[in-house]
Design a protein around this motif. Sequence first.
Motif, short mmCIF file in Angstrom:
data_model
loop_
_atom_site.label_atom_id
_atom_site.label_comp_id
_atom_site.label_asym_id
_atom_site.label_seq_id
_atom_site.Cartn_x
_atom_site.Cartn_y
_atom_site.Cartn_z
N MET A 137 0.83 -1.20 0.00
CA MET A 137 0.00 0.00 0.00
C MET A 137 0.86 1.25 0.00
N LEU A 138 1.90 1.27 0.83
CA LEU A 138 2.78 2.43 0.89
C LEU A 138 3.48 2.64 -0.44
N ALA A 139 3.93 1.55 -1.07
CA ALA A 139 4.56 1.68 -2.39
C ALA A 139 3.58 2.29 -3.39
N GLY A 140 2.33 1.84 -3.35
CA GLY A 140 1.32 2.40 -4.24
C GLY A 140 1.09 3.88 -3.99
N MET A 141 1.06 4.28 -2.72
CA MET A 141 0.87 5.69 -2.39
C MET A 141 2.03 6.53 -2.91
N LEU A 142 3.25 6.06 -2.71
CA LEU A 142 4.43 6.82 -3.16
C LEU A 142 4.45 6.95 -4.67
N LEU A 143 4.14 5.86 -5.37
CA LEU A 143 4.11 5.92 -6.84
C LEU A 143 2.97 6.82 -7.32
N LEU A 144 1.83 6.77 -6.63
CA LEU A 144 0.71 7.64 -7.00
C LEU A 144 1.10 9.10 -6.83
N TYR A 145 1.80 9.41 -5.74
CA TYR A 145 2.23 10.80 -5.52
C TYR A 145 3.25 11.22 -6.57
N SER A 146 4.13 10.28 -6.95
CA SER A 146 5.14 10.62 -7.96
C SER A 146 4.50 10.92 -9.32
N GLN A 147 3.35 10.30 -9.59
CA GLN A 147 2.69 10.49 -10.88
C GLN A 147 1.74 11.68 -10.89
N THR A 148 1.16 11.99 -9.75
CA THR A 148 0.13 13.04 -9.72
C THR A 148 0.52 14.26 -8.90
N GLY A 149 1.46 14.08 -7.97
CA GLY A 149 1.80 15.18 -7.07
C GLY A 149 0.74 15.45 -6.03
N GLU A 150 -0.23 14.55 -5.91
CA GLU A 150 -1.35 14.72 -4.99
C GLU A 150 -1.69 13.40 -4.33
N LEU A 151 -2.28 13.47 -3.13
CA LEU A 151 -2.86 12.30 -2.48
C LEU A 151 -4.28 12.59 -1.98
#
Length: 677
Positions: A184-198
């Motif tokens: 889950m944490l890996a997914g969050m970090l990659l999501l932030y790297s792609q969108t700049g948002e959480l």
Amino acid sequence: MLNLTWLIPVFPFLSFVLIVLFTNPNKKLSSGIAIGSVAVSWVLSWGVFFQSIAGHIGMGEEAFRLHVPWLPTGTEWFPMGVNVDPLSAIMLFMVPFVCLMIFIYSVGYMHGDPRYSRFFAYISLFACGMLGLVVADNLLMLFIFWEIMGLCSYLLIGFWFEKPSAMKAGLKAFLTTRVGDAFMLAGMLLLYSQTGELTFAHIFAPETLEKLAHTQVNLGFLGSLPWASLLAMLIFGGAVGKSAQFPLHVWLPDAMEGPTPVSALIHAATMVSAGVYLVARCFPLFTAVEAGPQLGLVAFIGAFTALFASTIAVAQDDIKRVLAYSTISQLGYMIAALGIGAYVAAVFHLITHAFFKALLFLGSGSVIHGSGTQDMMEMGGLRKHMPITFATFLVGTFALAGVPPFAGFWSKDEILADAFHQFTELGAASWPFFVWLFLTLAAFLTAFYMGRQIFLTFYGESRRPHAHAHESPKSMTYPLIVLAVFAALLGFAGVPEEFPVLGHLLGNPFHHFVGHGFPATPLNGLVMLISVAMALGGLFVAWLVYGRNPLKEGQPDPLIQALGPVYTVLRRKYYFDELYQATFIRLALWLSEVCFAFDNKWVVDPLVNLAGKAGVALSNLGGWFDRTFVDGAVNGVAAVVGWMGGALRQTQTGRVQNYLLAAALAVFVLLVISVVV
């Protein structure tokens, strides 16, 4: 009231702080503060819920948000805040109320425990974690409260840590769920790297989802995937761990080592529900790629887990372990429903299940409290001694088994109907068919093992010598009665509108509130008939095996002979604990030994020791050089000075005559020199 949403998790947190720092010695005050805090949160939550209904709070841009800048990220600030939409509002209807019932129940159950106040501190922090997770408006805040629950589960499962089994169970739960949390944490970090948002409002915006759906990520020999699919599967890993889905299901049955209120809290209102809530909350991400593998993975894991866990439950004798595997199975129903897109049905079952499963766990705690054992083979005849517990437990059983008109029937049937409707359109070679078939079989097994539990526990005569069962105190039975009412009636909130009389009268308010934008599942009489047949058939078979001729003391389980070696496999939970012990745990221990040898024998310590020996040799060489040359030079200078001083000392006799003679000789020498020159 919506502006006060941020206070909902604050009160249980304040309760935790007050109990730990100030009221720990006073048990009555500690429990009173805990119950009072969650009661305030419940009042606020229901206020938010009813205002959401009245104000027609919607999903997406129509949701209520309140946030403040929190973390600097260069030129901007990362915000933290609360989000209220139909999903979070319906969770606020369920979570604090069920928590309140469990808190009240705990007063009687934990009475006399030496760590009574500590228990209420822990469950207060647990409630804070779940409530904070529900109202979070971004993945980072959700993850913070997610981890608070992970910590509390470790503390509460191992609450009686003086028992080795409880200590190991807490550690097992903590480590197993960390596996899912890492994904889950890996997914969050990659999501932030792609969108700049959480923040949910940003990452689920149509333009963001479209970008993630059409941007590919190269996974090497695994090929390429849309970012949306990869991120959804990584985040789903957290749900697999938290909601104890296959293959990370092994921690949940061992969690029964904790006090029964903990089991109810973890298995009904909070921790395990969080995984399903996470998938539901991130549902737009899961559906961003229509033909992606993520929904198929979710459907397979959920359906397989539902059937897999229900088969294990039929061979368990511990009353709480049966319910634990039942929880794993029912969570599989919800996950499978989300995997086939049945969002409303999954959330509906999540809410109803929380009430009747909390009822069943608290009922099992009442049975344990009254009978003094958790082994159903040692029970029997308890309905005579514990009438309130029996009646409420029976309501929970009917709800879980899917007997109409109890709550579980309506929510479970909606999942089955949705799966059946989809597979009739897509064909038998589709995920919906797989889901419908597995969940239908699981429904029969659910009714069977719950009937088995009822007949072994409450019917016949006691199979335990010198047993003196008694009804539990009112602080335990009153919450059972309240939860039984919800387990019996809550399902009417989701009766399909096509259902004769009731549907037209009630209008399916649950779907209209939570399922705005989702098509309603068509009423299917055949599916409903099959569902009822599975429920009544499972209960009937249980009566044939256990109810018609109740077991006597010392008599073995009839399933042992009927199933033969299959029973042993089910009893041993398909040997998954042994498999993990022989593979992952053994590998981890081997790696730890290799790392220890690398540190202690092979590289680190030898290099350190070599450096130490080299340092000693250099220091010895430096000492010799210092003694030989530096000290020699210093000592030589000192010796010369000493010799000269000794020689000059001869001229210092201390006699005036000698000094006058020396002076006269000096004058004479000077005169001679002057005459000669």
